[in-house]
Design a protein around this motif. Sequence first.
Motif, mmCIF file in Angstrom:
data_model
loop_
_atom_site.group_PDB
_atom_site.id
_atom_site.type_symbol
_atom_site.label_atom_id
_atom_site.label_comp_id
_atom_site.label_asym_id
_atom_site.label_seq_id
_atom_site.Cartn_x
_atom_site.Cartn_y
_atom_site.Cartn_z
ATOM 1 N N PHE A 14 0.857 -1.188 0.000
ATOM 2 C CA PHE A 14 0.000 0.000 0.000
ATOM 3 C C PHE A 14 0.896 1.241 0.000
ATOM 4 N N ILE A 15 0.827 1.990 -1.102
ATOM 5 C CA ILE A 15 1.700 3.165 -1.262
ATOM 6 C C ILE A 15 0.834 4.414 -1.422
ATOM 7 N N THR A 16 1.068 5.414 -0.581
ATOM 8 C CA THR A 16 0.261 6.641 -0.649
ATOM 9 C C THR A 16 1.121 7.826 -1.079
ATOM 10 N N PHE A 17 0.459 8.800 -1.711
ATOM 11 C CA PHE A 17 1.122 10.016 -2.192
ATOM 12 C C PHE A 17 0.537 11.195 -1.443
ATOM 13 N N GLU A 18 1.421 12.009 -0.870
ATOM 14 C CA GLU A 18 0.970 13.124 -0.046
ATOM 15 C C GLU A 18 1.717 14.407 -0.409
ATOM 16 N N GLY A 19 1.112 15.518 -0.024
ATOM 17 C CA GLY A 19 1.738 16.821 -0.251
ATOM 18 C C GLY A 19 0.674 17.870 -0.521
ATOM 19 N N LEU A 20 1.126 19.120 -0.580
ATOM 20 C CA LEU A 20 0.209 20.247 -0.766
ATOM 21 C C LEU A 20 -0.495 20.188 -2.115
ATOM 22 N N ASP A 21 -1.594 20.915 -2.205
ATOM 23 C CA ASP A 21 -2.324 21.051 -3.478
ATOM 24 C C ASP A 21 -1.351 21.499 -4.567
ATOM 25 N N GLY A 22 -1.369 20.802 -5.690
ATOM 26 C CA GLY A 22 -0.564 21.226 -6.832
ATOM 27 C C GLY A 22 0.897 20.818 -6.786
ATOM 28 N N LEU A 132 -11.984 3.791 12.937
ATOM 29 C CA LEU A 132 -12.740 3.644 11.677
ATOM 30 C C LEU A 132 -11.958 2.952 10.570
ATOM 31 N N CYS A 133 -10.648 2.936 10.688
ATOM 32 C CA CYS A 133 -9.818 2.390 9.594
ATOM 33 C C CYS A 133 -8.979 1.217 10.058
ATOM 34 N N GLY A 134 -9.271 0.681 11.250
ATOM 35 C CA GLY A 134 -8.493 -0.451 11.759
ATOM 36 C C GLY A 134 -7.007 -0.138 11.821
ATOM 37 N N ASP A 135 -6.683 1.163 11.876
ATOM 38 C CA ASP A 135 -5.295 1.616 11.969
ATOM 39 C C ASP A 135 -4.440 1.148 10.777
ATOM 40 N N LEU A 136 -5.066 0.956 9.621
ATOM 41 C CA LEU A 136 -4.322 0.528 8.432
ATOM 42 C C LEU A 136 -3.217 1.547 8.091
ATOM 43 N N GLN A 137 -1.990 1.058 7.996
ATOM 44 C CA GLN A 137 -0.868 1.955 7.699
ATOM 45 C C GLN A 137 -0.309 1.654 6.310
ATOM 46 N N PRO A 138 0.021 2.693 5.548
ATOM 47 C CA PRO A 138 0.685 2.459 4.261
ATOM 48 C C PRO A 138 2.053 1.784 4.489
ATOM 49 N N ASP A 139 2.471 0.962 3.518
ATOM 50 C CA ASP A 139 3.828 0.407 3.574
ATOM 51 C C ASP A 139 4.837 1.496 3.232
ATOM 52 N N LEU A 140 4.409 2.413 2.394
ATOM 53 C CA LEU A 140 5.284 3.514 1.975
ATOM 54 C C LEU A 140 4.425 4.732 1.680
#
Length: 229
Positions: A14-22, A132-140
Motif C-alpha cells: 500500500f503506497i500513498t502520495f501526499e503533499g500540498l495542493d498542486g 474507523l480504519c483499523g489503523d491501516l498503515q501504508p507500507d510507503l
Amino acid sequence: MISTMSPHTQRGKFITFEGLDGCGKSTQLEKVAAALRAENVLVVVTREPGGTPTGEKIRQLLLDTGTSALAPLSELALMFASRAQHIKEVIQPALAAGQVVLCDRFTDSTEAYQGGGRKLGSEAVLELHRILCGDLQPDLTILMDSDLAASVARARRRNQARVSAENDENRFEQESRAFFGRVRNVYLAIAAREPQRVAMVDARGTPEETHQQIMNAVRRKLKLVTKTA
Ligand SMILES: Nc1ncnc2c1ncn2[C@@H]1O[C@H](COP(=O)(O)OP(=O)(O)OP(=O)(O)O)[C@@H](O)[C@H]1O
Ligand SMILES: [Mg+2]
C-alpha cells in the motif's frame, strides 16, 4: 477454474502520495503506475476522498466550492466516511489479492489539513483512524515537499487549463497562506515521526527528476531490481 487468490498469495503493498495542493501527486502517481505496469506489476490506482461510488459522492461534497459553511468536524467525519468505505471496498481486497495499491492522499492528508489546517489536532485524527480504519498503515508514503507559493501556483495554472463548470474541486485551494503553512508543518512532523514509512521527495524539480526520486523509494520498498538507464 484457476483461482487468482491462492491462500499463499503474498499480501500486496500500500503506497500513498501526499503533499500540498498542486505539488504533483496525481501526475507522479500516474507515472509510477505506468512504470510498474511496464514491469508486469499488478497495480490499482485510487484516490481520496473518493475511490468508490459512495466516496466519489462524498468527494464532490467536500471539494466543491459551492459547499459553504461546512463545519470542520463535519469535514473531518466526511473524510473518514469516504475512507472507511474505500478501505473495505477497494484497498483491503486489492492488498489481499497481492496487488500494489497507489493511493492519491490518505490519512496523512486528514492529519495535515483537518488536524493542522483546521486546527482539530493530530490526536483526534489518529484516534478516528484507529477506530474507523483499523489503523491501516501504508507500507510507503511518498511525501512530495515543495514550497507553498510554488505548489499553489502550479495548482492554479492547472485549474486555469482545465476550466470546467462541473469539475470544480477548488474548495481547499481557496484557503489562506497561513492554512497551507500549518498543513505543511504537520506533513513535516509526520515525516519526522515516521521515517520508516515516509519518504520525502523534493517536488521542486522537473517531473522527470521527481519521478526518478520516487521510483528509487518504490523500488526499495517493492524490492524491484534497479534498472540502469
Ligand atoms: N516535479 C513535478 N512533478 C509533478 N508535477 C509537476 C512537476 N513540475 C511541474 N509539474 C506540473 O505541476 C502540476 C501538478 O499538478 P497535479 O495535478 O499532479 O498536482 P496534485 O498534487 O495532484 O494537486 P491536487 O492536490 O490539487 O490534486 C502539473 O501541471 C504538472 O505538469
Ligand atoms: Mg491531484
